[in-house]
Design a protein around this motif. Structure first.
Motif, PDB file in Angstrom:
ATOM      1  N   TRP A  23      -5.147   9.762 -15.893  1.00  0.00           N
ATOM      2  CA  TRP A  23      -6.192   9.331 -14.886  1.00  0.00           C
ATOM      3  C   TRP A  23      -6.658   8.049 -14.943  1.00  0.00           C
ATOM      4  CZ3 TRP A  23      -6.972  12.392 -10.986  1.00  0.00           C
ATOM      5  CH2 TRP A  23      -6.651  13.705 -11.204  1.00  0.00           C
ATOM      6  N   LYS A  24      -6.389   7.310 -15.925  1.00  0.00           N
ATOM      7  CA  LYS A  24      -6.539   6.039 -16.100  1.00  0.00           C
ATOM      8  C   LYS A  24      -5.413   5.210 -15.162  1.00  0.00           C
ATOM      9  CE  LYS A  24      -8.519   5.708 -20.652  1.00  0.00           C
ATOM     10  NZ  LYS A  24      -8.339   5.348 -21.981  1.00  0.00           N
ATOM     11  N   ILE A  25      -4.345   5.599 -15.253  1.00  0.00           N
ATOM     12  CA  ILE A  25      -3.227   4.992 -14.488  1.00  0.00           C
ATOM     13  C   ILE A  25      -3.482   5.347 -12.910  1.00  0.00           C
ATOM     14  CG2 ILE A  25      -0.868   5.128 -13.894  1.00  0.00           C
ATOM     15  CD1 ILE A  25      -0.253   5.639 -16.797  1.00  0.00           C
ATOM     16  N   GLN A  26      -3.619   6.478 -12.828  1.00  0.00           N
ATOM     17  CA  GLN A  26      -4.176   7.124 -11.274  1.00  0.00           C
ATOM     18  C   GLN A  26      -5.221   5.959 -10.538  1.00  0.00           C
ATOM     19  OE1 GLN A  26      -1.435   8.413 -10.255  1.00  0.00           O
ATOM     20  NE2 GLN A  26      -2.142  10.251  -9.304  1.00  0.00           N
ATOM     21  N   LEU A  27      -6.445   5.949 -11.390  1.00  0.00           N
ATOM     22  CA  LEU A  27      -7.576   5.108 -10.909  1.00  0.00           C
ATOM     23  C   LEU A  27      -6.984   3.682 -10.931  1.00  0.00           C
ATOM     24  CD1 LEU A  27     -10.388   6.793 -12.871  1.00  0.00           C
ATOM     25  CD2 LEU A  27      -9.966   7.192 -10.541  1.00  0.00           C
ATOM     26  N   CYS A  52       0.943  -1.014  -0.002  1.00  0.00           N
ATOM     27  CA  CYS A  52      -0.027  -0.022  -0.094  1.00  0.00           C
ATOM     28  C   CYS A  52       0.776   1.275  -0.061  1.00  0.00           C
ATOM     29  CB  CYS A  52      -1.057  -0.050   1.210  1.00  0.00           C
ATOM     30  SG  CYS A  52      -2.231  -1.084   0.963  1.00  0.00           S
ATOM     31  N   THR A  53       1.862   1.211   0.717  1.00  0.00           N
ATOM     32  CA  THR A  53       2.875   2.302   0.893  1.00  0.00           C
ATOM     33  C   THR A  53       3.681   2.537  -0.375  1.00  0.00           C
ATOM     34  OG1 THR A  53       3.337   1.948   3.112  1.00  0.00           O
ATOM     35  CG2 THR A  53       4.734   3.499   2.020  1.00  0.00           C
ATOM     36  N   LEU A  54       3.963   1.512  -1.210  1.00  0.00           N
ATOM     37  CA  LEU A  54       4.852   1.651  -2.617  1.00  0.00           C
ATOM     38  C   LEU A  54       3.622   2.210  -3.558  1.00  0.00           C
ATOM     39  CD1 LEU A  54       7.029  -1.441  -2.511  1.00  0.00           C
ATOM     40  CD2 LEU A  54       7.610   0.877  -2.369  1.00  0.00           C
ATOM     41  N   LEU A  55       2.429   1.700  -3.703  1.00  0.00           N
ATOM     42  CA  LEU A  55       1.274   2.120  -4.439  1.00  0.00           C
ATOM     43  C   LEU A  55       1.059   3.709  -4.256  1.00  0.00           C
ATOM     44  CD1 LEU A  55      -1.126  -0.856  -4.376  1.00  0.00           C
ATOM     45  CD2 LEU A  55       0.380   0.016  -6.409  1.00  0.00           C
ATOM     46  N   PHE A  56       0.941   4.217  -3.138  1.00  0.00           N
ATOM     47  CA  PHE A  56       0.828   5.583  -2.601  1.00  0.00           C
ATOM     48  C   PHE A  56       1.845   6.364  -3.130  1.00  0.00           C
ATOM     49  CE2 PHE A  56       0.914   9.199   0.132  1.00  0.00           C
ATOM     50  CZ  PHE A  56      -0.289   9.769  -0.099  1.00  0.00           C
ATOM     51  N   ILE A  57       3.278   5.918  -2.897  1.00  0.00           N
ATOM     52  CA  ILE A  57       4.370   6.858  -3.273  1.00  0.00           C
ATOM     53  C   ILE A  57       4.391   6.687  -4.820  1.00  0.00           C
ATOM     54  CG2 ILE A  57       6.813   6.718  -3.311  1.00  0.00           C
ATOM     55  CD1 ILE A  57       6.592   5.707  -0.438  1.00  0.00           C
ATOM     56  N   LEU A 104       4.029  10.013  -9.622  1.00  0.00           N
ATOM     57  CA  LEU A 104       3.587  10.218 -11.110  1.00  0.00           C
ATOM     58  C   LEU A 104       2.833  11.298 -11.278  1.00  0.00           C
ATOM     59  CD1 LEU A 104       2.898   8.969 -13.740  1.00  0.00           C
ATOM     60  CD2 LEU A 104       0.859   7.826 -12.861  1.00  0.00           C
ATOM     61  N   ALA A 105       2.100  11.788 -10.371  1.00  0.00           N
ATOM     62  CA  ALA A 105       1.131  12.943 -10.001  1.00  0.00           C
ATOM     63  C   ALA A 105       2.220  14.217 -10.153  1.00  0.00           C
ATOM     64  CB  ALA A 105       0.281  13.038  -8.869  1.00  0.00           C
ATOM     65  N   VAL A 106       3.230  14.158  -9.311  1.00  0.00           N
ATOM     66  CA  VAL A 106       3.973  15.367  -9.276  1.00  0.00           C
ATOM     67  C   VAL A 106       4.934  15.592 -10.762  1.00  0.00           C
ATOM     68  CG1 VAL A 106       6.327  16.209  -8.271  1.00  0.00           C
ATOM     69  CG2 VAL A 106       4.260  15.518  -6.802  1.00  0.00           C
ATOM     70  N   VAL A 107       5.399  14.337 -11.211  1.00  0.00           N
ATOM     71  CA  VAL A 107       6.097  14.248 -12.498  1.00  0.00           C
ATOM     72  C   VAL A 107       5.094  14.831 -13.376  1.00  0.00           C
ATOM     73  CG1 VAL A 107       6.962  13.217 -14.260  1.00  0.00           C
ATOM     74  CG2 VAL A 107       7.818  12.687 -11.959  1.00  0.00           C
ATOM     75  N   LEU A 149      -4.088   2.631 -10.371  1.00  0.00           N
ATOM     76  CA  LEU A 149      -3.418   2.477  -8.752  1.00  0.00           C
ATOM     77  C   LEU A 149      -4.261   2.512  -7.648  1.00  0.00           C
ATOM     78  CD1 LEU A 149      -0.135   4.663  -9.960  1.00  0.00           C
ATOM     79  CD2 LEU A 149      -0.296   2.505  -9.494  1.00  0.00           C
ATOM     80  N   GLY A 150      -5.068   3.613  -7.632  1.00  0.00           N
ATOM     81  CA  GLY A 150      -5.901   3.488  -6.301  1.00  0.00           C
ATOM     82  C   GLY A 150      -6.714   2.183  -6.434  1.00  0.00           C
ATOM     83  N   GLY A 151      -7.210   1.493  -7.357  1.00  0.00           N
ATOM     84  CA  GLY A 151      -8.115   0.311  -7.348  1.00  0.00           C
ATOM     85  C   GLY A 151      -6.956  -0.729  -6.735  1.00  0.00           C
ATOM     86  N   PHE A 152      -5.727  -1.008  -7.248  1.00  0.00           N
ATOM     87  CA  PHE A 152      -4.965  -1.698  -6.570  1.00  0.00           C
ATOM     88  C   PHE A 152      -4.578  -1.383  -4.945  1.00  0.00           C
ATOM     89  CE2 PHE A 152      -2.909  -2.562 -10.987  1.00  0.00           C
ATOM     90  CZ  PHE A 152      -3.778  -3.546 -11.162  1.00  0.00           C
ATOM     91  N   PHE A 153      -4.623  -0.130  -4.721  1.00  0.00           N
ATOM     92  CA  PHE A 153      -4.335   0.284  -3.307  1.00  0.00           C
ATOM     93  C   PHE A 153      -5.677  -0.351  -2.374  1.00  0.00           C
ATOM     94  CE2 PHE A 153      -5.079   3.206  -0.003  1.00  0.00           C
ATOM     95  CZ  PHE A 153      -3.954   3.144   0.670  1.00  0.00           C
ATOM     96  N   ILE A 154      -6.959  -0.111  -2.923  1.00  0.00           N
ATOM     97  CA  ILE A 154      -7.877  -0.622  -2.236  1.00  0.00           C
ATOM     98  C   ILE A 154      -8.169  -1.902  -2.055  1.00  0.00           C
ATOM     99  CG2 ILE A 154     -10.366  -0.517  -2.299  1.00  0.00           C
ATOM    100  CD1 ILE A 154     -10.411   2.438  -3.424  1.00  0.00           C
TER     101      ILE A 154
END
Length: 70
Positions: free
Chosen positions: A34-38, A8-13, A18-21, A40-45
């Motif tokens: 946004w597809k990548i972010q969503l 979870c920590t690695l997915l969040f980081i 990615l967002a900052v870059v 990653l969010g799904g994998f986090f959950i």
């Protein structure tokens, strides 16, 4: 629990990096970002849910072993 929190920590980081870059350099298209972010969010959950369920299962198993639960 240890591995789940690491995942979870690695997915969040990864998501934050990615967002900052993307914000500074615009390396990928907005819809792909946004597809990548969503994703990653799904994998986090999913990782968080599996970790919590596994922790509860082990906790209940330990309590039954010690005789606290029937």
């Amino acid at each position: 629990m240890k591995y789940g929190s690491i995942v979870c920590t690695l997915l969040f980081i990864l998501s934050v990096i990615l967002a900052v870059v993307q914000m500074w350099f615009d390396i990928i298209a907005a819809d792909v970002f946004w597809k990548i972010q969503l994703t990653l969010g799904g994998f986090f959950i999913i990782a968080l849910g599996v970790t919590l369920v596994f922790k509860e299962y082990l906790s209940e198993k330990e309590l039954k072993k010690k005789g606290y639960l029937d």
